[in-house]
Design a protein around this motif. Structure first.
Motif, mmCIF file in Angstrom:
data_model
loop_
_atom_site.group_PDB
_atom_site.id
_atom_site.type_symbol
_atom_site.label_atom_id
_atom_site.label_comp_id
_atom_site.label_asym_id
_atom_site.label_seq_id
_atom_site.Cartn_x
_atom_site.Cartn_y
_atom_site.Cartn_z
ATOM 1 N N UNK A 1 113.509 21.384 35.350
ATOM 2 C CA UNK A 1 113.121 19.990 35.132
ATOM 3 C C UNK A 1 114.326 19.176 34.677
ATOM 4 N N UNK A 2 114.524 18.009 35.295
ATOM 5 C CA UNK A 2 115.611 17.120 34.916
ATOM 6 C C UNK A 2 115.106 16.125 33.888
ATOM 7 N N UNK A 3 115.431 16.370 32.618
ATOM 8 C CA UNK A 3 114.877 15.537 31.553
ATOM 9 C C UNK A 3 115.500 14.157 31.524
ATOM 10 N N UNK A 4 116.599 13.953 32.264
ATOM 11 C CA UNK A 4 117.230 12.639 32.305
ATOM 12 C C UNK A 4 116.631 11.751 33.382
ATOM 13 N N UNK A 5 115.689 12.264 34.158
ATOM 14 C CA UNK A 5 115.084 11.493 35.236
ATOM 15 C C UNK A 5 113.590 11.405 34.992
ATOM 16 N N UNK A 6 113.229 10.678 33.973
ATOM 17 C CA UNK A 6 111.840 10.604 33.515
ATOM 18 C C UNK A 6 111.017 9.646 34.367
ATOM 19 N N UNK A 7 109.715 9.761 34.209
ATOM 20 C CA UNK A 7 108.762 8.795 34.749
ATOM 21 C C UNK A 7 108.367 7.883 33.594
ATOM 22 N N UNK A 8 108.657 6.620 33.719
ATOM 23 C CA UNK A 8 108.380 5.662 32.650
ATOM 24 C C UNK A 8 107.057 4.957 32.953
ATOM 25 N N UNK A 9 106.054 5.199 32.109
ATOM 26 C CA UNK A 9 104.721 4.633 32.292
ATOM 27 C C UNK A 9 104.481 3.559 31.236
ATOM 28 N N UNK A 10 104.284 2.335 31.668
ATOM 29 C CA UNK A 10 104.095 1.201 30.756
ATOM 30 C C UNK A 10 102.600 1.011 30.510
ATOM 31 N N UNK A 11 102.181 1.119 29.253
ATOM 32 C CA UNK A 11 100.761 1.064 28.922
ATOM 33 C C UNK A 11 100.492 -0.020 27.889
ATOM 34 N N UNK A 12 99.255 -0.487 27.866
ATOM 35 C CA UNK A 12 98.816 -1.447 26.852
ATOM 36 C C UNK A 12 97.438 -1.023 26.359
ATOM 37 N N UNK A 13 96.751 -1.921 25.699
ATOM 38 C CA UNK A 13 95.468 -1.558 25.090
ATOM 39 C C UNK A 13 94.272 -1.800 26.010
ATOM 40 N N UNK A 14 94.519 -2.117 27.270
ATOM 41 C CA UNK A 14 93.425 -2.312 28.214
ATOM 42 C C UNK A 14 93.037 -0.972 28.842
ATOM 43 N N UNK A 15 91.867 -0.904 29.486
ATOM 44 C CA UNK A 15 91.465 0.338 30.167
ATOM 45 C C UNK A 15 92.451 0.772 31.249
ATOM 46 N N UNK A 16 93.313 -0.134 31.711
ATOM 47 C CA UNK A 16 94.296 0.209 32.727
ATOM 48 C C UNK A 16 95.272 1.277 32.239
ATOM 49 N N UNK A 17 95.390 1.444 30.916
ATOM 50 C CA UNK A 17 96.315 2.441 30.364
ATOM 51 C C UNK A 17 95.949 3.846 30.832
ATOM 52 N N UNK A 18 94.653 4.153 30.925
ATOM 53 C CA UNK A 18 94.225 5.469 31.402
ATOM 54 C C UNK A 18 94.653 5.686 32.848
ATOM 55 N N UNK A 19 94.526 4.645 33.671
ATOM 56 C CA UNK A 19 94.876 4.752 35.080
ATOM 57 C C UNK A 19 96.385 4.955 35.239
ATOM 58 N N UNK A 20 97.170 4.174 34.494
ATOM 59 C CA UNK A 20 98.629 4.328 34.532
ATOM 60 C C UNK A 20 99.026 5.746 34.124
ATOM 61 N N UNK A 21 98.403 6.246 33.073
ATOM 62 C CA UNK A 21 98.703 7.604 32.594
ATOM 63 C C UNK A 21 98.343 8.658 33.628
ATOM 64 N N UNK A 22 97.217 8.490 34.296
ATOM 65 C CA UNK A 22 96.790 9.466 35.301
ATOM 66 C C UNK A 22 97.766 9.501 36.486
ATOM 67 N N UNK A 23 98.223 8.333 36.929
ATOM 68 C CA UNK A 23 99.188 8.320 38.030
ATOM 69 C C UNK A 23 100.552 8.851 37.575
ATOM 70 N N UNK A 24 100.923 8.594 36.325
ATOM 71 C CA UNK A 24 102.167 9.156 35.799
ATOM 72 C C UNK A 24 102.087 10.682 35.757
ATOM 73 N N UNK A 25 100.921 11.191 35.400
ATOM 74 C CA UNK A 25 100.715 12.640 35.369
ATOM 75 C C UNK A 25 100.791 13.237 36.764
ATOM 76 N N UNK A 26 100.175 12.567 37.723
ATOM 77 C CA UNK A 26 100.259 13.011 39.129
ATOM 78 C C UNK A 26 101.710 13.058 39.592
ATOM 79 N N UNK A 27 102.472 11.991 39.314
ATOM 80 C CA UNK A 27 103.875 11.951 39.720
ATOM 81 C C UNK A 27 104.693 13.023 39.007
#
Length: 287
Positions: A1-27
């Motif tokens: 794993x290349x720890x210098x090439x992260x996936x940056x997931x921008x989240x807030x307090x809306x329900x969209x945060x779960x969706x962003x996290x799920x796609x970040x996990x998939x990636x």
């Protein structure tokens, strides 16, 4: 794993945060990359409507008012930070349960645009959510932050909407431009879409150069393990892509992003903005 090439997931307090996290996990699973969850607390001073905040009050009252506002602001900040920590803790657990092996979280206080510009360094993919159900005739509604992030990004940006659905079939809005040709090379060299079905689509009748680029793109993607095919349809890019998404069962759209300046887009419109406001599927914007 290349720890210098992260996936940056921008989240807030809306329900969209779960969706962003799920796609970040998939990636993260497909790229074997770490995830960093970023939550930015923007500073907004809110004043009560029933208080006089004009300069017409006495000096002593002004000092007391400023002390009270400062205290209220500090209390709001503490509350927002605690809420942010709870949010990030829950999302980090969600990502880990979804299969992400390395998940970090970062809570920042300040300007969201400046923070994202700083934090995208060292990342390979930026993921951000867009609220709202777009309409095919939508003209606005992307939000200031989203368009700024996409325009200023030096990495591919995945814009997600609504509920998570694991991508299996992808539509690539291909126009033969340098951005989309480079995008083909980028996808061919990445495991992100490897093993998935991908259709390259050109709107209108392609010229000889476009057809050559389209054929070369299919060959390159197939060689990289992507089930790529190509097709052409008559019509404007927005209409052709919208119809394909509505009838083709695609889970994701890939396209180039903002090849023109903000001023030109203000005067003549932007294909990127038009496309984002007319689709409900996640959109991978190539930079």
């Amino acid at each position: 794993m290349n720890i210098d090439r992260k996936i940056l997931a921008c989240v807030d307090t809306t329900p969209m945060a779960d969706v962003v996290t799920d796609y970040a996990t998939w990636a993260a699973r497909r790229l074997d990359a770490p995830v960093e969850l970023l939550h930015v607390l923007e500073r907004h001073v809110e004043l009560s409507d029933n208080q006089d905040h004009s300069g017409a009050i006495g000096l002593d009252a002004q000092e007391k008012l400023m002390d009270r506002l400062t205290q209220e602001d500090a209390e709001r900040t503490r509350s927002a930070r605690e809420q942010g920590r709870v949010l990030l803790s829950g999302l980090r657990e969600r990502a880990e349960q979804g299969g992400a092996t390395t998940v970090d979280s970062r809570l920042r206080h300040g300007d969201i645009e400046e923070t994202l510009a700083e934090q995208q360094e060292g990342s390979r993919l930026l993921i951000i959510g867009r609220n709202g159900h777009p309409r095919r005739d939508a003209k606005t509604g992307l939000g200031q932050h989203l368009e700024w992030v996409v325009r200023s990004a030096t990495r591919p940006v995945l814009v997600v909407t609504e509920a998570y659905r694991e991508p299996r079939s992808v539509l690539f809005a291909f126009d033969g431009s340098s951005v989309t040709r480079k995008g083909v090379d980028m996808l061919a060299g990445s495991p992100l879409l490897r093993g998935l079905k991908l259709q390259l689509l050109i709107a209108g009748e392609p010229g000889a150069a476009e057809q050559k680029s389209l054929d070369a793109a299919v060959v390159s993607l197939v060689a990289a393990g992507i089930e790529a095919t190509a097709s052409t349809r008559a019509g404007s890019p927005k209409e052709v892509v919208a119809d394909a998404l509505a009838t083709g069962g695609f889970d994701m759209l890939v396209m180039g992003a903002y090849s023109h300046s903000p001023l030109r887009s203000l005067l003549f419109g932007s294909k990127t903005t038009d496309m984002l406001t007319s689709t409900c599927v996640p959109t991978l914007l190539l930079r």
